[in-house]
Design a protein around this motif. Structure first.
Motif, mmCIF file in Angstrom:
data_model
loop_
_atom_site.group_PDB
_atom_site.id
_atom_site.type_symbol
_atom_site.label_atom_id
_atom_site.label_comp_id
_atom_site.label_asym_id
_atom_site.label_seq_id
_atom_site.Cartn_x
_atom_site.Cartn_y
_atom_site.Cartn_z
ATOM 1 N N ALA A 307 6.705 78.820 -10.019
ATOM 2 C CA ALA A 307 7.473 77.699 -10.570
ATOM 3 C C ALA A 307 8.054 76.828 -9.464
ATOM 4 O O ALA A 307 8.372 75.665 -9.697
ATOM 5 N N LEU A 399 -3.673 80.672 -19.226
ATOM 6 C CA LEU A 399 -2.523 80.810 -20.124
ATOM 7 C C LEU A 399 -2.882 81.566 -21.402
ATOM 8 O O LEU A 399 -2.069 81.632 -22.318
ATOM 9 N N LEU A 432 4.555 84.594 -18.832
ATOM 10 C CA LEU A 432 3.571 83.706 -19.459
ATOM 11 C C LEU A 432 4.246 82.416 -19.942
ATOM 12 O O LEU A 432 3.684 81.318 -19.805
ATOM 13 N N LEU A 433 5.438 82.559 -20.487
ATOM 14 C CA LEU A 433 6.173 81.372 -20.933
ATOM 15 C C LEU A 433 6.491 80.473 -19.729
ATOM 16 O O LEU A 433 6.390 79.249 -19.798
ATOM 17 N N LEU A 434 6.855 81.124 -18.637
ATOM 18 C CA LEU A 434 7.164 80.379 -17.414
ATOM 19 C C LEU A 434 5.907 79.689 -16.877
ATOM 20 O O LEU A 434 5.951 78.533 -16.433
ATOM 21 N N THR A 436 3.430 78.655 -18.566
ATOM 22 C CA THR A 436 3.180 77.492 -19.412
ATOM 23 C C THR A 436 3.985 76.311 -18.911
ATOM 24 O O THR A 436 3.489 75.180 -18.845
ATOM 25 N N TYR A 437 5.220 76.581 -18.535
ATOM 26 C CA TYR A 437 6.108 75.519 -18.052
ATOM 27 C C TYR A 437 5.522 74.852 -16.810
ATOM 28 O O TYR A 437 5.312 73.646 -16.774
ATOM 29 N N PHE A 440 1.851 73.206 -17.162
ATOM 30 C CA PHE A 440 1.849 71.950 -17.919
ATOM 31 C C PHE A 440 2.484 70.822 -17.104
ATOM 32 O O PHE A 440 2.070 69.673 -17.212
ATOM 33 N N ILE A 441 3.497 71.166 -16.322
ATOM 34 C CA ILE A 441 4.093 70.147 -15.455
ATOM 35 C C ILE A 441 3.044 69.643 -14.465
ATOM 36 O O ILE A 441 2.885 68.442 -14.246
ATOM 37 N N TYR A 443 -0.135 69.694 -14.795
ATOM 38 C CA TYR A 443 -1.160 68.928 -15.510
ATOM 39 C C TYR A 443 -0.656 67.518 -15.823
ATOM 40 O O TYR A 443 -1.386 66.542 -15.668
ATOM 41 N N ARG A 444 0.593 67.432 -16.251
ATOM 42 C CA ARG A 444 1.138 66.109 -16.585
ATOM 43 C C ARG A 444 1.208 65.219 -15.351
ATOM 44 O O ARG A 444 0.792 64.055 -15.390
#
Lengths: 501, 644
Positions: A307, A399, A432-434, A436-437, A440-441, A443-444
C-alpha cells in the motif's frame, strides 16, 4: 507413459543455451536474429514437451508418472530420477508457459541478446529440472543452478544499482542453497542404506532418529525440516528475508523480475511442500500452525508494505510476497481443499505475477519509468485500451475475481483453512481488501481520468499481444474450467495427507 | 434432440455476456452489428424465460435443477458447486430485467451520436448488467450467484467508464464504485467459503438439511456474507460513492450502477434467507439495515442536487428492503424491491432533465413527465395500488409491532417517503424538456404499467384500507408458493401508514414544492452541520485517513526492514565482519609472506655474495674458477669419451 519427455523438456533449453555460444556473429541489424529464433525454438520445444506431459497425465492416481530413473553417481546412490505427480504437474505447466513468454518479451533486446537468451534457457532447464526431480541431490543440483543466471541477468542488464542487487541476490541464494544442502546431507546420512531418492525416503524413514548437537539429542527430522525451510524461505523472499527480492525488483529487467517472482517463489514453495509432505510429515504436523502464522504475517506485512509503494515493480514485489503468504496458509492448513488450493494458487499466482511484471515492464518502456504515483499518466485507457484490458485481467486474477485463476486458489484455501485457522483467514481477508484498495488506485492513476502527458503512449503491438495471450488465456482457463487440473492434483494431495494422518 | 431449458437459459445468458464483451472490444468499429447482437441476446433471454415458465406450468413442476461440480467433485464437503435453478421467481426476475434492459438499449441507441462519448461501452455495460443479474437469479448456488453479481458490477464499472476520459473526478468515482463492489464480492466469497467448509454444497431448497448441519463457524460465515451483500446495496456507511460526482446520464447511472447491482445482490439474499435465518448475524444485519436506511434517507434530504438525492433514496430503499427481508420475509422484500426498481427507474428517467437545485430556472416540465415522477415515488413508497405496499404493510405489521421498537421503522419509512416526495415535488421546478424520444415515453409508460398492483398482487389497492379487489391470482404469492392473499395489517395500522404518507407528502411540498427549496435554505443556515450530514458524516475522510495511516505504516515498515535491518544493520554488519576477517587474514598472510621472504633472502644471501664476488671480484679468483671450470669440463669430456 515414458518417452523421456521430461528429459527432453529439461535438456532442450540447455542444448539451446549451449548452441548460442557457437553461433557465428552476423553483421548488421539482423545479427541477433538467429539467436532469437534459436532461443524461442528451444524454449517452445521444451514447453511443448511440458504441455504434452501435462495433457497425457492420468488423473485420479497418485502414482509418479512419466518416471525416468538412471544411476548417475552410483557409489553415492545419486540417481537421475524424474517424474510427475499432482504436486509438480502444475508447475511444469507454469514453467512451460512463462519462459517462452519471457524470451519473446526480450525479442528486441539490443545489447547482449545472445547472452540473455542463453541465461533464460539455462533458467528454464534448471526450473524444469528442479520441479521434476525425484532425487534430492538432483533436485538440489537444478535448484542451485537456477540461482546463478539471475546474478548475470541482474548484474549485466539491470538498472543503476545492478551490481549490488545482483550481489545480494546471489549471496542470499547461496546462503539459502547452503542451508538446504546441509539439510539434504543430514537426511542422506540418517538412513541406511544412504539414499537421496525421495521415494525411498518418503514417510517415516526419519522417525525416531536423533543427532547430538552440543550434547543434546535433536530429532533429525526437525533439524532438517528447519534448515530446509529456512533455506527455501530465503529464496522465496519470506518476510523479513525479502530485502534482496525488493532490491532485485527495483533493478532487474522486467522479464528477470518475472522469472524471480512468478517462477522462483512458486518453485521454492513447491520444494518446501515436496520435502515436508514426503520427508518430514510428523514435523510438518507439529509445525503447521507456525507455517500458517508465517503465511498470515507475510500476507499482512506484504499488503501493508504494498500500500505504501508508488512504483509498479515494488508493488508487484510486495504483492508477490503477500500472495506467497496465502499459499503458505494453504500449505499449513493440512486440509485437502487447502493444500489443493495452495498447489493451484502456485500456478495462478505465477501466471498473474508474470502478467503483472510484464505489464510493469511495458509501462516502463512507454513512460520511461514505472512510478504510477507521480507518473503524470492517467487516461491511458483511451490511448491504450488493449493494455488497459490486459492489465485489468492480471489485476482481477491477483484479486481473485470469480472467473479468473486466482479465485479458485483463494476459494479453496479459504475453505480448507478456516476451520483450523480462522484468524489466518481473516488476516488474508484484510490483506485482500487492502490489495483491492491499492491496485485500484494504481489502475485509476494510470488508465482512468484525464489524459496527462505521456504523449507517445502506444497500445500493445502485435508481438506484445502475442506473448501476453498465453498468460491471459491461462488465467481465464484456470478460472473458468479448473476441473481437469484439480483432478490431476487431488489424488496426490489426498494420498500424502492420508499418509500423514 | 430437445435442449433442456436450464441449458437454454444459461446459453442465452452466455450469449448476452459474449455480446457485451464483443461490444467492448470491437463495438466502436462495428457498432451496428454488435448493437444488434445485444438486442437479439436480450430478446432471446426474455423468450427463454417465458418459455421456461410455460414449461414449468405445462409439466406441473415447481422448479428444475441442472447442477455440476465446479471446484472439487460434486457433493464432496467443501466442494464449490454451480448449477441452474429454474423456478418461477428467477424467471420473472429475468423477464423483468430483460425488458428494462431492452428499454435502456433503445434509449442508448436512439440518442444522437456523440451524446455519449463511448456508446459501445454503454451497450456492453447493459449486456453485462443484464447477463449478470440473470445469472444471479438463475444460480442454484451462492457461488454462481456471486459470479452474476460480479458481472453486473463489471457492467456498472464499464458504464462509468463512458466518462473515464473526461475528468479525474469521474475516474475517482469509478474507482470508488469498484472498491465498494469488489470489497462486497470478496466478503461474500469468504463468507460463502467459510459456510461451505466441511459440509455438503449449499443448494437452494436444501434449507432443512442445512439447518441440521450447524457448525461453530457459521455465524462468522453468515456475518461476512451479509456484510458483503450489504456493501453491494450501497447504503450507509457505504453510501458516499453514490453521491460522488458524475456528469453522465442519470438513467444510466441509476440503472447500471445502483438498481442493477442491487437487484442482483437481492437474488442471493432472497435465496439465502431460508438457510441463514436461524443465525444471529441475520438479525444483527436486519437492524443494521434499518438504521442504515434512516441515516441514508437523512443524507439524501440534504444533498445539493436532485440526482444525488435520488441516489440516496434508492440506497435507502435497498436498506429498507433488506430490513423487510429480516422482519417479514422474502415475499414482502421482493414486493418492495420491485416497486423500488420500477419507481427508481421512472424517477431517473424524469431526472435526466434536471440539473442542480440552485440552477432551476425558467419553465415547467411537461405535465405527463411530472405525473410519471409522482408515479415513480408512489411505486417506490408503496402507495395504494402499487406492489411495494405489500412489502411495507407486511414490514410494519410484523416488524414494527412485534419488535417493540415500533418508532424506528416508522421513522425510517417517514424519512424514506419524505425523500421520495421531495424528489417528486422537485420535478415541478424543471427546465422545459428539449429532447424526449418516443422510446422514453414508451419506456416510462410500460414501466408504470408493470408496476401496477394488478400485475403483481392481483389487486388494485394491494390490500390497502382493507379493500381487496382481486383481478387475478397474486403473482407474488405464486412465486413464493403462498396460498394466502395479500397480508394485511390491522386497519388502524393501515390508516397510520396512510397518515405517514400524507404527512410526508405534505411536508415534502412544504419543503420543496413551494417557491423556495427549504432544504437548500437549511443548508445555507447551517452549512457545517448540513455538509457534515450530506457528506455521509465525513466517513470518507475517516476512511482516507485510515488508508493514509496504512500507507505510512507500510513506508515505515519498508524503511525499518530494508533500510535499517538489511541495508544498515545486516549488510553493514556482514560487510564489517567479512572485512574484519579478510583484513586479519590478509595481515597474517602479509606477515607470513614477509617472514618467508626474509628467511629466503637470508638463505640465499651468502651464496649470492660469493657468486657476486666471482663475477665482479678480483682477477685471481676469477682465473682460478675459470681454470677449474675448464679442467672440470675437460675431465668430464675425457671420462665420457676416452675412458669408456
Amino acid at each position: 507413459m515414458n518417452n523421456h519427455l521430461i528429459s527432453l523438456m529439461v535438456l532442450l533449453p540447455l542444448l539451446g543455451a549451449i548452441a548460442q555460444a557457437f553461433l557465428p556473429s552476423f553483421p548488421g541489424e539482423g545479427k541477433d536474429r538467429v539467436s532469437r529464433w534459436l532461443a524461442i525454438s528451444a524454449s517452445i520445444a521444451s514447453s511443448f514437451c511440458g504441455l504434452v506431459l501435462v495433457l497425457s497425465m492420468a488423473s485420479e492416481t497418485a502414482e509418479l508418472q512419466a518416471a525416468e530413473r538412471f544411476t548417475w553417481i552410483g557409489s553415492y546412490a545419486i540417481t537421475y530420477e524424474m517424474g510427475l505427480d499432482g504436486l509438480n504437474v502444475l508447475l511444469v505447466l507454469l514453467v512451460s508457459i512463462v519462459f517462452p513468454v519471457l524470451i519473446a518479451s526480450e525479442w528486441n533486446r539490443a545489447i547482449g541478446a545472445k547472452g540473455m537468451f542463453s541465461l533464460f534457457l539455462l533458467l528454464q532447464t534448471s526450473f524444469a529440472g528442479a520441479v521434476c526431480a525425484q532425487d534430492l541431490f538432483l533436485l538440489f543440483f537444478f535448484w542451485a543452478l537456477s540461482s546463478l543466471p539471475f546474478y548475470f541477468l541482474i548484474g549485466i542488464w539491470g538498472g543503476e544499482e545492478r551490481e549490488s542487487a545482483a550481489f545480494r541476490t546471489i549471496t542470499t541464494a547461496a546462503f539459502g542453497n547452503a542451508l538446504l544442502f546441509v539439510s539434504l546431507i543430514l537426511v542422506y546420512y540418517s538412513v541406511e542404506p544412504h539414499s537421496f531418492s525421495i521415494r525411498d525416503l518418503a514417510g517415516t524413514a526419519l522417525n525416531g532418529k536423533f543427532i547430538s548437537v552440543f550434547g543434546s539429542d535433536v530429532p533429525i527430522s526437525g533439524l532438517a525440516f528447519g534448515l530446509a525451510g529456512a533455506g527455501l524461505a530465503l529464496r522465496a523472499a519470506v518476510w523479513p528475508a525479502h530485502a534482496w527480492f525488493t532490491h532485485a525488483a527495483r533493478e532487474a529487467p522486467a522479464s528477470v523480475f518475472v522469472a524471480l517472482s512468478a517462477v522462483t517463489i512458486p518453485v521454492a514453495i513447491y520444494i518446501f511442500m515436496r520435502l515436508s509432505y514426503t520427508l518430514f510429515p510428523d514435523t510438518l504436523l507439529a509445525a503447521a500452525s507456525g507455517i500458517v502464522a508465517i503465511g498470515a504475517l507475510n500476507l499482512l506485512i506484504g499488503g501493508i508494505s504494498a500500500a505504501a509503494q508508488g512504483d509498479l515493480r515494488m508493488l508487484g514485489a510486495y504483492l508477490c510476497m503477500g500472495q506467497a503468504g496465502l499459499v503458505l496458509i494453504g500449505v499449513g492448513s493440512l486440509d485437502s481443499a487447502g493444500v489443493v488450493g495452495a498447489v493451484y494458487q502456485n500456478l495462478a499466482l505465477g501466471l498473474g505475477l508474470a502478467g503483472f511484471g510484464l505489464f510493469a515492464g511495458l509501462m516502463s518502456e512507454r513512460l520511461g519509468h514505472s512510478r504510477f504515483l507521480e507518473s503524470g499518466g492517467g487516461g491511458l485507457a483511451l490511448r491504450g485500451p488493449m493494455i488497459a484490458l490486459v492489465a485489468g485481467i492480471f489485476v482481477a486474477s491477483l484479486l481473485a475475481l470469480p472467473g479468473f485463476g486466482g479465485f479458485i486458489g483463494h476459494a479453496l484455501i479459504v475453505i480448507g483453512s478456516y476451520p483450523a485457522h480462522p484468524a489466518a483467514v481473516l488476516v488474508a481477508l484484510a490483506a485482500l481488501l487492502l490489495a483491492t484498495y491499492y491496485l485500484f488506485i494504481m489502475y485509476r492513476l494510470l488508465f482512468l481520468g484525464k489524459q496527462n502527458g505521456a504523449g507517445s503512449f502506444t497500445d500493445l503491438s502485435l508481438r506484445e499481444r502475442a506473448y501476453l495471450f498465453p498468460l491471459v488465456a491461462g488465467i481465464v482457463l484456470c478460472g473458468m474450467y479448473p476441473k481437469p487440473l484439480l483432478e490431476l492434483v487431488r489424488p496426490t494431495v489426498l494420498t500424502l495427507l492420508s499418509a500423514m494422518k | 434432440m430437445m435442449i433442456e431449458t436450464p441449458v437454454l437459459l444459461f446459453s442465452a445468458v452466455l450469449f448476452l455476456l459474449a455480446s457485451g464483451l464483443l461490444n467492448l472490444i470491437w463495438g466502436r468499429r462495428f457498432p451496428r452489428q454488435f448493437g444488434w447482437m445485444t438486442g437479439f441476446g436480450l430478446t432471446v433471454l426474455f423468450a427463454s424465460a417465458v418459455y421456461g415458465w410455460n414449461e414449468l406450468i405445462a409439466e406441473g413442476e415447481l422448479s428444475k435443477i441442472f447442477s455440476r461440480g465446479w471446484i472439487l467433485p460434486y457433493n464432496e464437503p467443501g466442494a464449490v458447486t454451480v448449477g441452474i435453478y429454474q423456478d418461477a421467481l428467477g424467471l420473472v426476475a429475468i423477464a423483468l430485467i430483460s425488458i428494462l434492459s431492452g428499454f435502456m438499449m433503445l434509449d442508448t441507441l436512439t440518442r444522437a451520436p456523440g451524446a455519449d462519448c463511448r456508446r459501445e461501452r454503454v451497450v456492453a455495460a447493459i449486456s453485462m448488467n443484464c447477463a449478470g443479474i440473470a445469472l444471479a437469479w438463475l444460480a442454484l448456488t451462492p457461488w454462481l450467484s456471486v459470479i452474476g453479481i460480479s458481472i453486473t458490477a463489471l457492467g456498472g464499472f464499464l458504464a462509468l467508464g463512458d466518462k473515464w476520459g473526461e475528468s479525474d473526478e469521474e475516474a475517482i468515482s469509478a474507482t470508488r464504485y469498484a472498491w465498494a463492489k469488489w470489497w462486497g464480492i470478496i466478503l461474500i466469497c469468504v463468507g460463502a467459503g467459510i459456510l461451505a467448509a466441511a459440509r455438503t454444497p449449499l443448494l437452494w431448497g436444501a434449507d432443512s438439511e442445512w439447518a441440521r448441519n450447524i457448525h461453530s463457524h457459521d455465524e462468522m460465515g453468515t456475518a461476512l456474507l451479509f456484510a458483503g451483500l450489504f456493501i453491494q446495496l450501497q447504503s450507509f456507511p457505504f453510501v458516499t460513492w453514490v453521491t460522488s460526482s458524475s456528469s453522465g446520464s442519470v438513467l444510466k447511472r441509476v440503472f447500471l450502477n445502483q438498481l442493477g447491482p442491487g437487484f442482483a445482490a437481492f437474488a442471493l439474499l432472497i435465496r439465502l434467507e431460508p438457510h441463514l435465518r436461524q443465525f444471529n448475524a441475520f438479525t444483527v444485519f436486519g437492524w443494521i439495515a434499518l438504521f442504515s436506511a434512516i441515516i441514508t434517507s437523512a443524507i439524501g434530504l440534504l444533498q445539493p442536487t436532485w440526482r444525488q438525492s435520488l441516489a440516496c433514496w434508492i440506497s435507502a430503499g435497498f436498506a429498507t428492503a433488506f430490513s423487510i427481508l429480516f422482519f417479514s420475509g422474502a415475499p414482502g422484500a421482493l414486493g418492495f424491491l420491485i416497486g423500488l426498481l420500477l419507481g427508481g427507474l421512472i424517477l431517473a428517467a424524469t431526472m435526466n432533465v434536471l440539473g442542480k437545485k440552485e440552477a432551476v430556472a425558467g419553465g415547467m416540465a411537461p405535465g405527463w413527465l411530472r405525473f410519471l415522477a409522482f408515479l415513480g415515488v408512489a411505486a417506490g413508497t408503496g402507495l395504494a395500488g402499487f406492489v411495494s405496499a405489500v412489502g411495507i404493510l407486511q414490514w410494519i405489521t410484523s416488524g414494527a409491532l412485534s419488535s417493540g421498537w415500533a418508532a424506528v421503522p416508522i421513522l425510517m419509512y417517514f424519512l424514506f417517503s419524505l425523500n421520495g416526495w421531495s424528489l417528486a415535488w422537485g420535478t415541478l421546478k424543471t427546465r422545459p424538456v428539449s429532447r424526449v424520444s418516443w422510446y422514453h415515453v414508451l419506456c416510462l409508460v410500460l414501466i408504470g404499467a408493470l408496476s401496477l398492483a394488478f400485475v403483481w398482487t392481483g389487486t388494485i389497492t394491494a390490500g390497502f384500507f382493507g379493500v381487496d379487489e382481486s383481478f387475478a391470482p397474486s403473482l407474488l404469492n405464486s412465486l413464493f408458493l403462498i396460498s394466502s392473499s395479500t397480508p394485511e395489517g390491522p386497519l388502524t395500522l393501515t390508516w397510520a401508514y396512510a397518515g405517514l404518507q400524507l404527512l410526508s407528502f405534505g411536508l415534502a411540498y412544504w419543503m420543496v414544492g413551494r417557491k423556495r427549496d427549504l432544504w437548500l435554505a437549511l443548508r445555507e443556515v447551517f452549512p457545517r452541520g448540513s455538509n457534515f450530514i450530506s457528506s455521509g458524516f465525513r466517513l470518507d475522510e475517516v476512511a482516507t485517513s485510515g488508508f493514509r495511516g496504512t500507507r505510512k505504516a507500510g513506508l515505515w515498515m519498508h524503511w525499518l526492514v530494508e533500510s535499517v535491518v538489511w541495508d544498515s544493520g545486516m549488510a553493514r554488519g556482514l560487510t564489517f565482519s567479512i572485512k574484519k576477517v579478510a583484513d586479519t587474514v590478509s595481515r597474517a598472510d602479509a606477515g607470513l609472506s614477509a617472514a618467508l621472504l626474509h628467511g629466503l633472502a637470508k638463505t640465499v644471501s651468502a651464496p649470492a655474495k660469493f657468486l657476486q664476488l666471482i663475477q665482479n671480484g678480483d682477477v685471481q679468483w676469477y682465473l682460478l674458477f675459470a681454470i677449474g671450470s675448464g679442467a672440470a669440463i675437460l675431465l668430464h669430456f675425457l671420462i665420457s669419451k676416452g675412458l669408456t
